[in-house]
Design a protein around this motif. Structure first.
Motif, PDB file in Angstrom:
ATOM      1  N   ALA A  47       0.851  -1.191   0.000  1.00  0.00           N
ATOM      2  CA  ALA A  47       0.000   0.000   0.000  1.00  0.00           C
ATOM      3  C   ALA A  47       0.888   1.242   0.000  1.00  0.00           C
ATOM      4  O   ALA A  47       2.027   1.213   0.457  1.00  0.00           O
ATOM      5  CB  ALA A  47      -0.908   0.003   1.226  1.00  0.00           C
ATOM      6  N   ARG A  48       0.340   2.329  -0.517  1.00  0.00           N
ATOM      7  CA  ARG A  48       1.034   3.624  -0.480  1.00  0.00           C
ATOM      8  C   ARG A  48       0.351   4.453   0.595  1.00  0.00           C
ATOM      9  O   ARG A  48      -0.869   4.627   0.578  1.00  0.00           O
ATOM     10  CB  ARG A  48       0.954   4.320  -1.840  1.00  0.00           C
ATOM     11  CG  ARG A  48       1.728   5.640  -1.902  1.00  0.00           C
ATOM     12  CD  ARG A  48       1.777   6.192  -3.318  1.00  0.00           C
ATOM     13  NE  ARG A  48       0.474   6.442  -3.884  1.00  0.00           N
ATOM     14  CZ  ARG A  48      -0.195   7.602  -3.807  1.00  0.00           C
ATOM     15  NH1 ARG A  48       0.331   8.629  -3.184  1.00  0.00           N
ATOM     16  NH2 ARG A  48      -1.382   7.723  -4.377  1.00  0.00           N
ATOM     17  N   VAL A  49       1.141   4.936   1.554  1.00  0.00           N
ATOM     18  CA  VAL A  49       0.610   5.730   2.655  1.00  0.00           C
ATOM     19  C   VAL A  49       1.491   6.956   2.879  1.00  0.00           C
ATOM     20  O   VAL A  49       2.652   6.982   2.469  1.00  0.00           O
ATOM     21  CB  VAL A  49       0.506   4.914   3.975  1.00  0.00           C
ATOM     22  CG1 VAL A  49      -0.423   3.728   3.828  1.00  0.00           C
ATOM     23  CG2 VAL A  49       1.871   4.474   4.461  1.00  0.00           C
ATOM     24  N   LEU A  50       0.937   7.947   3.543  1.00  0.00           N
ATOM     25  CA  LEU A  50       1.691   9.130   3.948  1.00  0.00           C
ATOM     26  C   LEU A  50       2.087   8.963   5.399  1.00  0.00           C
ATOM     27  O   LEU A  50       1.242   8.643   6.246  1.00  0.00           O
ATOM     28  CB  LEU A  50       0.840  10.390   3.767  1.00  0.00           C
ATOM     29  CG  LEU A  50       1.496  11.704   4.194  1.00  0.00           C
ATOM     30  CD1 LEU A  50       2.715  12.004   3.328  1.00  0.00           C
ATOM     31  CD2 LEU A  50       0.489  12.841   4.141  1.00  0.00           C
ATOM     32  N   THR A  51       3.369   9.154   5.685  1.00  0.00           N
ATOM     33  CA  THR A  51       3.877   9.078   7.057  1.00  0.00           C
ATOM     34  C   THR A  51       4.418  10.444   7.464  1.00  0.00           C
ATOM     35  O   THR A  51       4.455  11.378   6.655  1.00  0.00           O
ATOM     36  CB  THR A  51       5.012   8.039   7.183  1.00  0.00           C
ATOM     37  OG1 THR A  51       6.181   8.547   6.526  1.00  0.00           O
ATOM     38  CG2 THR A  51       4.610   6.691   6.604  1.00  0.00           C
TER      39      THR A  51
END
Length: 133
Positions: free
Chosen positions: A22-26
């Protein structure tokens, strides 16, 4: 100081890959995350860490990577109708670029062709599951 994301701010999308990445913002920017709860099991995360570490040892360029914790309240849909479980996850920093389409034209434009031999060595050492099921 090493790059290290600490928490997830927002989910963006997932991909139908074996590990349901998955692509997530951290807090450290966008990442591709491979968490527990993926379709192929927790050993896939260990393989990612070992393979990437060996690649760096061989002098190959790799994306920045880290291990971070998925919190119990993080909701991260994965491919294959799964959801990330709390616990450690393998993450790589999102970079701009493109995926090799398999064409010879792109290979001809590679500046450092010596990396091909190292990639074959790496792939053989780790028995890449994509080619050695």
């Amino acid at each position: 100081m090493a790059w290290q994301p600490n928490y997830i701010k927002r989910y963006h999308e997932c991909f139908e890959t074996s590990t349901g990445v998955a692509r997530v913002l951290t807090d450290a920017g966008e990442v591709f995350i491979k968490p527990l709860g993926n379709a192929v099991g927790p050993h896939a995360l260990v393989r990612e860490w070992i393979g990437t570490s060996i690649a760096r040892f061989l002098g190959l360029m790799t994306f920045d990577f880290a291990i971070m914790e998925v919190a119990i309240d993080d909701v991260i849909p994965l491919g294959h109708n799964r959801t990330a479980l709390p616990g450690p996850a393998f993450v790589t920093r999102k970079m701009n670029g493109y995926t090799w389409g398999g064409g010879i034209e792109q290979l001809e434009n590679v500046n450092n062709k010596a990396v091909f031999a190292k990639l074959v060595i790496l792939d053989t050492l780790i028995l890449n599951k994509d080619r050695y099921p």
